[in-house]
Scaffold this active site. Structure first.
Site, PDB file in Angstrom:
ATOM      1  CD  GLU A  34      -2.754  -1.290   2.415  1.00 36.32           C
ATOM      2  OE1 GLU A  34      -3.972  -1.416   2.349  1.00 36.32           O
ATOM      3  OE2 GLU A  34      -2.124  -1.358   3.470  1.00 36.32           O
ATOM      4  CB  CYS A  46       2.891   7.082   3.774  1.00 33.23           C
ATOM      5  SG  CYS A  46       3.348   5.733   4.841  1.00 33.23           S
ATOM      6  CB  CYS A  71       7.819  -5.994   8.027  1.00 35.81           C
ATOM      7  SG  CYS A  71       9.247  -5.278   8.885  1.00 35.81           S
ATOM      8  CB  CYS A 122       6.920  -4.136  15.725  1.00 33.52           C
ATOM      9  SG  CYS A 122       8.533  -3.551  15.180  1.00 33.52           S
ATOM     10  CB  CYS A 135       3.603  -3.390  13.316  1.00 31.58           C
ATOM     11  SG  CYS A 135       3.658  -3.079  11.541  1.00 31.58           S
ATOM     12  CB  CYS A 145       1.003   4.571  11.670  1.00 31.52           C
ATOM     13  SG  CYS A 145       1.317   6.244  11.327  1.00 31.52           S
TER      14      CYS A 145
HETATM   15  N1  SAH Z   1       9.587  -0.359   9.415  1.00 27.39           N
HETATM   16  C1  SAH Z   1       9.770   1.018   9.594  1.00 27.39           C
HETATM   17  C2  SAH Z   1       8.858   1.868   8.743  1.00 27.39           C
HETATM   18  C3  SAH Z   1       7.430   1.409   8.591  1.00 27.39           C
HETATM   19  S1  SAH Z   1       6.445   1.460  10.042  1.00 27.39           S
HETATM   20  C4  SAH Z   1       9.639   1.408  11.054  1.00 27.39           C
HETATM   21  O1  SAH Z   1       9.220   0.573  11.851  1.00 27.39           O
HETATM   22  O2  SAH Z   1      10.022   2.510  11.382  1.00 27.39           O
HETATM   23  C5  SAH Z   1       6.069   3.195  10.177  1.00 27.39           C
HETATM   24  C6  SAH Z   1       5.646   3.649  11.556  1.00 27.39           C
HETATM   25  O3  SAH Z   1       4.359   3.143  11.897  1.00 27.39           O
HETATM   26  C7  SAH Z   1       6.601   3.163  12.633  1.00 27.39           C
HETATM   27  O4  SAH Z   1       6.964   4.181  13.525  1.00 27.39           O
HETATM   28  C8  SAH Z   1       5.768   2.133  13.310  1.00 27.39           C
HETATM   29  O5  SAH Z   1       6.204   1.922  14.592  1.00 27.39           O
HETATM   30  C9  SAH Z   1       4.382   2.714  13.232  1.00 27.39           C
HETATM   31  N2  SAH Z   1       3.349   1.743  13.532  1.00 27.39           N
HETATM   32  C10 SAH Z   1       3.368   0.414  13.277  1.00 27.39           C
HETATM   33  N3  SAH Z   1       2.245  -0.180  13.717  1.00 27.39           N
HETATM   34  C11 SAH Z   1       1.483   0.789  14.282  1.00 27.39           C
HETATM   35  C12 SAH Z   1       0.185   0.795  14.892  1.00 27.39           C
HETATM   36  N4  SAH Z   1      -0.538  -0.311  15.008  1.00 27.39           N
HETATM   37  N5  SAH Z   1      -0.276   1.977  15.350  1.00 27.39           N
HETATM   38  C13 SAH Z   1       0.437   3.096  15.187  1.00 27.39           C
HETATM   39  N6  SAH Z   1       1.648   3.153  14.613  1.00 27.39           N
HETATM   40  C14 SAH Z   1       2.174   2.011  14.159  1.00 27.39           C
HETATM   41 FE1  SF4 Z   2       8.260  -3.849  10.348  1.00 26.16          FE
HETATM   42 FE2  SF4 Z   2       5.994  -2.877  11.321  1.00 26.16          FE
HETATM   43 FE3  SF4 Z   2       8.106  -3.115  12.902  1.00 26.16          FE
HETATM   44 FE4  SF4 Z   2       8.098  -1.229  10.989  1.00 26.16          FE
HETATM   45  S1  SF4 Z   2       6.747  -1.327  12.763  1.00 26.16           S
HETATM   46  S2  SF4 Z   2       9.768  -2.670  11.520  1.00 26.16           S
HETATM   47  S3  SF4 Z   2       6.929  -2.316   9.407  1.00 26.16           S
HETATM   48  S4  SF4 Z   2       7.012  -4.805  11.929  1.00 26.16           S
END
Ligand code: SAH
Ligand code: SF4
Length: 370
Positions: free
Chosen positions: A92, A105, A112, A116, A119, A343
């Site tokens: 996306e 974005c 990934c 995390c 996420c 996000c």
């Molecule tokens: N992988 C990279 C970039 C993509 S994620 C990273 O982790 O930085 C982009 C942002 O979205 C990151 O700061 C991530 O922590 C945030 N993010 C991921 N899941 C989220 C969620 N469920 N709610 C709010 N922010 C989230």
């Molecule tokens: Fe990967 Fe999501 Fe963690 Fe960013 S926040 S590093 S996209 S798992």
């Protein structure tokens, strides 16, 4: 072998290819401008090239984008495109219009591997890296859809002023292709964005932060999410490999090359997990010698996450602790909620080659058995 896709070909490489084919070097500039500045997707529209040249080029090069599977606009104007990148994977890109700027974005991977806790992209596991053409195509398609390309003879007028690598994937775990894409975003004969207006967001791949500083120092956002290793190990598993001390040192090194004199720390606010005033005070100590700003992101829930968003009161108290110690702190407004474009909600549809879900289910079963 398929012909090289212009969308992922930095002008210097295009110049080399043309030289091999006996074309003159300035052709690279002309072609790049047609494609990346005017959004032309067919060689026969490149009217300042001889007809024979256009035919030859069309045989040797391509201009291809992943097909759009879905195109959704939220009530607040946020727009999301879902791209089919083949093999059952979809990624996306999200456009966020604001009064003084337009931000796109973009995604760097299908899925990934960092996984995390909070996420939804991570929850799907990792499928594959996008190539530079697939990364740049997100910008090219968005500009076309938004009528954002320059018309010939018109002054520059861009719908998209900023690009952030905050979609699906960890850009610094797809370093080579991310770097090629960045080269195109910055090149004056391509998108010509300034380094300050392009942001790479990383969960903290320390060695690649150093390489980015050397190769292409754009603005950097670091996803922090916790003030201690114990908590960050839980939320961002990559922390076990690159703990906070190393991450902070890498941020300081990056700043010697960065186009801005601060690092942006992103911090997802998860209720009862990382959002107490004590956490905020620990953060202040942690980042004491890293010039930074904080961007607090209210956690965006997704099915099965088992986590909740911090309350507005918690958010306020947390941001006050940071702000009162002199750290500029913003709270990210949630955009595009109604189309799951916020996000961490960028789930796309990924064939999980890492079989993450399966492994997780197995762990749960083992727990239940024991
Ligand atoms: N992988 C990279 C970039 C993509 S994620 C990273 O982790 O930085 C982009 C942002 O979205 C990151 O700061 C991530 O922590 C945030 N993010 C991921 N899941 C989220 C969620 N469920 N709610 C709010 N922010 C989230
Ligand atoms: Fe990967 Fe999501 Fe963690 Fe960013 S926040 S590093 S996209 S798992």
């Amino acid at each position: 072998m398929s012909s090289p896709n212009l969308l992922g070909l930095p002008p210097s490489e295009l110049t080399e290819l043309l030289a091999q084919w006996g074309e003159r070097p300035f052709r690279a500039k002309q072609i790049s401008r047609w494609v990346h500045q005017r959004g032309v997707g067919a060689f026969d529209q490149m009217t300042d090239l001889a007809k024979a040249s256009r035919r030859d080029l069309a045989e040797r090069l391509s201009i291809e984008t992943p097909p759009i599977l879905r195109d959704t606009t939220a009530a607040d104007g946020t727009r999301k495109w879902l791209f089919d990148v083949g093999g059952g994977d979809a990624v996306e890109a999200v456009f966020i219009p604001e009064r003084s700027r337009g931000t796109l974005c973009i995604s760097s991977q299908a899925g990934c591997a960092v996984d995390c806790r909070f996420c939804s992209t991570g929850k799907q596991g990792f499928s594959r890296n996008l190539d530079a053409a697939e990364i740049v195509a997100q910008l090219w398609v968005a500009l076309r859809e938004l009528d954002g390309f320059r018309a010939p003879g018109m002054p520059e007028q861009r719908a998209i002023s900023n690009v952030v690598f905050m979609g699906m994937g960890e850009p610094l775990q797809n370093y080579a292709q991310t770097l090629r894409a960045l080269t195109l975003l910055l090149d004056d004969d391509a998108y010509g964005l300034s380094r300050r207006r392009v942001t790479v967001s990383t969960s903290g791949v320390v060695p690649m932060m150093d390489r980015l500083a050397r190769d292409c120092p754009v603005a950097l956002a670091v996803s922090l999410h916790a003030p201690t290793d114990a908590l960050r190990d839980e939320l961002v598993p990559l922390n076990k490999k690159y703990p906070l001390r190393e991450l902070m040192a890498a941020c300081r090194r990056y700043l010697e090359h960065a186009p801005r004199d601060f690092i942006t720390f992103e911090y997802v606010m998860i209720r009862g997990v990382n959002d107490s005033p004590a956490h905020a005070r620990e953060l202040v100590r942690l980042v004491a010698d890293v010039p930074c700003k904080f961007n607090l992101i209210p956690f965006n829930p997704f099915p099965g996450s088992g986590l909740e968003r911090s309350t507005p009161e918690q958010l306020l108290r947390f941001s006050q602790v940071l702000a009162s110690s002199g750290i500029v702190t913003t709270v990210r407004r949630t955009r595009g909620d109604d189309i799951d474009a916020a996000c961490g909600q960028l789930a796309g549809e990924v064939q999980d080659r890492t079989r993450l879900a399966e492994r997780r289910a197995r762990v749960v079963m083992m727990r239940e058995e024991s």
